[in-house]
Design an enzyme around this catalytic site. Structure first.
Site, mmCIF file in Angstrom:
data_model
loop_
_atom_site.group_PDB
_atom_site.id
_atom_site.type_symbol
_atom_site.label_atom_id
_atom_site.label_comp_id
_atom_site.label_asym_id
_atom_site.label_seq_id
_atom_site.Cartn_x
_atom_site.Cartn_y
_atom_site.Cartn_z
ATOM 1 N N GLN A 101 36.667 14.099 -24.820
ATOM 2 C CA GLN A 101 35.444 14.528 -25.513
ATOM 3 C C GLN A 101 35.746 15.772 -26.350
ATOM 4 O OE1 GLN A 101 31.916 14.369 -22.501
ATOM 5 N NE2 GLN A 101 33.789 14.414 -21.299
ATOM 6 N N ASN A 102 36.946 16.317 -26.180
ATOM 7 C CA ASN A 102 37.264 17.576 -26.866
ATOM 8 C C ASN A 102 37.613 17.331 -28.329
ATOM 9 O OD1 ASN A 102 36.904 18.657 -24.385
ATOM 10 N ND2 ASN A 102 39.073 18.977 -23.937
ATOM 11 N N VAL A 103 37.299 18.330 -29.144
ATOM 12 C CA VAL A 103 37.547 18.229 -30.583
ATOM 13 C C VAL A 103 38.714 19.133 -30.976
ATOM 14 C CG1 VAL A 103 35.142 17.633 -31.071
ATOM 15 C CG2 VAL A 103 35.805 20.040 -31.081
ATOM 16 N N ASP A 104 39.470 19.645 -29.973
ATOM 17 C CA ASP A 104 40.393 20.750 -30.233
ATOM 18 C C ASP A 104 41.839 20.333 -30.525
ATOM 19 O OD1 ASP A 104 41.515 20.125 -27.694
ATOM 20 O OD2 ASP A 104 40.312 21.652 -26.681
ATOM 21 N N HIS A 119 34.582 12.446 -29.658
ATOM 22 C CA HIS A 119 33.632 13.326 -30.371
ATOM 23 C C HIS A 119 34.240 13.945 -31.618
ATOM 24 C CE1 HIS A 119 31.176 13.869 -26.358
ATOM 25 N NE2 HIS A 119 31.011 12.683 -26.909
ATOM 26 N N CYS A 127 32.837 15.469 -46.713
ATOM 27 C CA CYS A 127 31.600 15.598 -47.483
ATOM 28 C C CYS A 127 30.555 14.627 -46.943
ATOM 29 C CB CYS A 127 31.900 15.313 -48.954
ATOM 30 S SG CYS A 127 30.422 15.073 -49.943
ATOM 31 N N CYS A 154 31.258 16.059 -55.626
ATOM 32 C CA CYS A 154 29.859 15.613 -55.783
ATOM 33 C C CYS A 154 28.851 16.668 -55.366
ATOM 34 C CB CYS A 154 29.645 14.320 -54.999
ATOM 35 S SG CYS A 154 29.458 14.599 -53.225
ATOM 36 N N THR A 192 35.182 17.959 -17.093
ATOM 37 C CA THR A 192 33.933 17.615 -17.796
ATOM 38 C C THR A 192 32.757 17.680 -16.829
ATOM 39 O OG1 THR A 192 32.729 15.944 -19.066
ATOM 40 C CG2 THR A 192 34.371 15.108 -17.515
ATOM 41 N N ASN A 217 37.977 19.308 -11.039
ATOM 42 C CA ASN A 217 36.991 20.246 -11.563
ATOM 43 C C ASN A 217 36.737 21.301 -10.485
ATOM 44 O OD1 ASN A 217 34.421 21.381 -12.587
ATOM 45 N ND2 ASN A 217 34.420 19.581 -13.922
#
Ligand code: BJW
Ligand code: ZN
Length: 257
Positions: A101-104, A119, A127, A154, A192, A217
């Site tokens: 789920q990490n965007v890193d 994610h 854009c 644009c 998580t 965890n």
């Protein structure tokens, strides 16, 4: 010493396919804030304030600035022992899928070969109108001039390539994550809170489909009641010891770095 069962080590050693769902907690030891912990990213802002498209359209500069700051933190961060242990697990299991789920980007940088980004990825911008990739630095330059970043082709607003609440996840990532979950002999849910859907369903679905499911965890999560085993501790401490135990039962391969 992290407390995990011999059964888990045995299952991992014999597994053909291991799937791992990761969340912000695995990157906490790289200095990247989680979302919902007391000192997390959303201590000051409610999730709905910044992580949705309406907030972005209302105040693009604020949201672009927040993501720019987080991108800079991510670019300066390094993968930690937890990310590296998952990459090292590939030496002992025929297939390891990391569903994050990490965007890193830290699983990719740690060397995991199959990383499924549910994610998106914060290092990439595009854009909202013509969907062209935004050149690196577009957001930095605009924000330094006190303007929202816009597309040079644009004039559309530039947004981070992440999935906000109410948005669909990338269909190819969902398809690959579904397949990895279905194929998993062992499923690990790491770092998580397991409260955001559809990702939070994966450990439950994996168990329904016959996988042995363990979570890593320090705290209880939304799936604690649904897993076979909870290993309480930080991922950067638990995962290297777990992967070393698998290596030992494998016949004494090299310890993880
Ligand atoms: C450690 C540690 C250490 C600390 N070691 N651990 C079904 C039921 C109810 C609601 C829904 C549903 N289906 C869909 C929804 C709506 C919504 C949702 O889930 N809402 C819930 C909150 C109720 N989901 C969506 O909108 C999703 N889209 C979707 O389903 O599309 C179809 C659809 C559209 C329209 C209507 C309905 C359906 C999209 C979700 C997108 C999530 N986006 C974010 C932001 C990404 C961009 C950004 O980075 O800013 O993703 S939200 C945020 O939460 C981020 C994370 O990936 C995600 C999960 O958080 P995570 O990773 O679990 O972090 P934390 O902070 O919560 O937990 C950290 C954990 O680490 C803790 O447990 C700590 O204890 C632990 N930890 N140190 C190991 N060292
Ligand atoms: Zn454009």
């Amino acid at each position: 010493m992290p407390d995990f069962s011999d059964a888990l080590v045995d299952r991992l050693s014999r597994a053909d396919h291991v799937a791992v769902l990761t969340g912000a907690g695995i990157s906490a030891e790289s200095g990247i804030s989680t979302f919902r912990d007391p000192d997390g990213l959303w201590e000051e802002f409610e999730p709905q304030e910044l992580a949705n498209v309406e907030a972005f359209l209302d105040n693009p500069e604020l949201v672009q600035g927040w993501y720019r700051h987080r991108r800079q933190v991510v670019e300066e961060a390094e993968p930690n022992a937890g990310h590296r242990a998952l990459a090292a697990l590939e030496a002992h299991v025929p297939a390891v899928s990391v569903v994050t789920q990490n965007v890193d980007d830290l699983h990719n940088r740690a060397g995991s070969s199959t990383v499924i980004e549910l994610h998106g990825n914060i290092t990439h911008n595009y854009c909202v109108d013509c969907e062209r990739d935004a050149a690196p630095g577009t957001v930095d330059a605009a924000i330094q001039h006190g303007q929202p970043a816009r597309c040079p082709d644009c004039d559309g607003l530039i947004r981070p390539d992440v999935v906000w609440f109410g948005e669909m996840l990338p269909p190819d990532a969902v398809e690959r994550a579904d397949a990895a979950t279905a194929q998993a002999d062992v499923f690990l849910s790491v770092g998580t809170s397991a409260v955001v859907y559809p990702a939070a369903r994966y450990p439950v679905v994996a168990r329904e489909q016959g996988a042995y499911v363990a979570e890593v965890n320090p705290d209880t999560t939304g799936v604690t009641d649904a897993v076979d085993e909870s290993i309480r501790g930080p991922a950067g401490e638990v995962l290297p010891v777990l992967v070393d135990a698998v290596a030992d039962s494998d016949g004494g391969a090299e310890p993880t770095p």
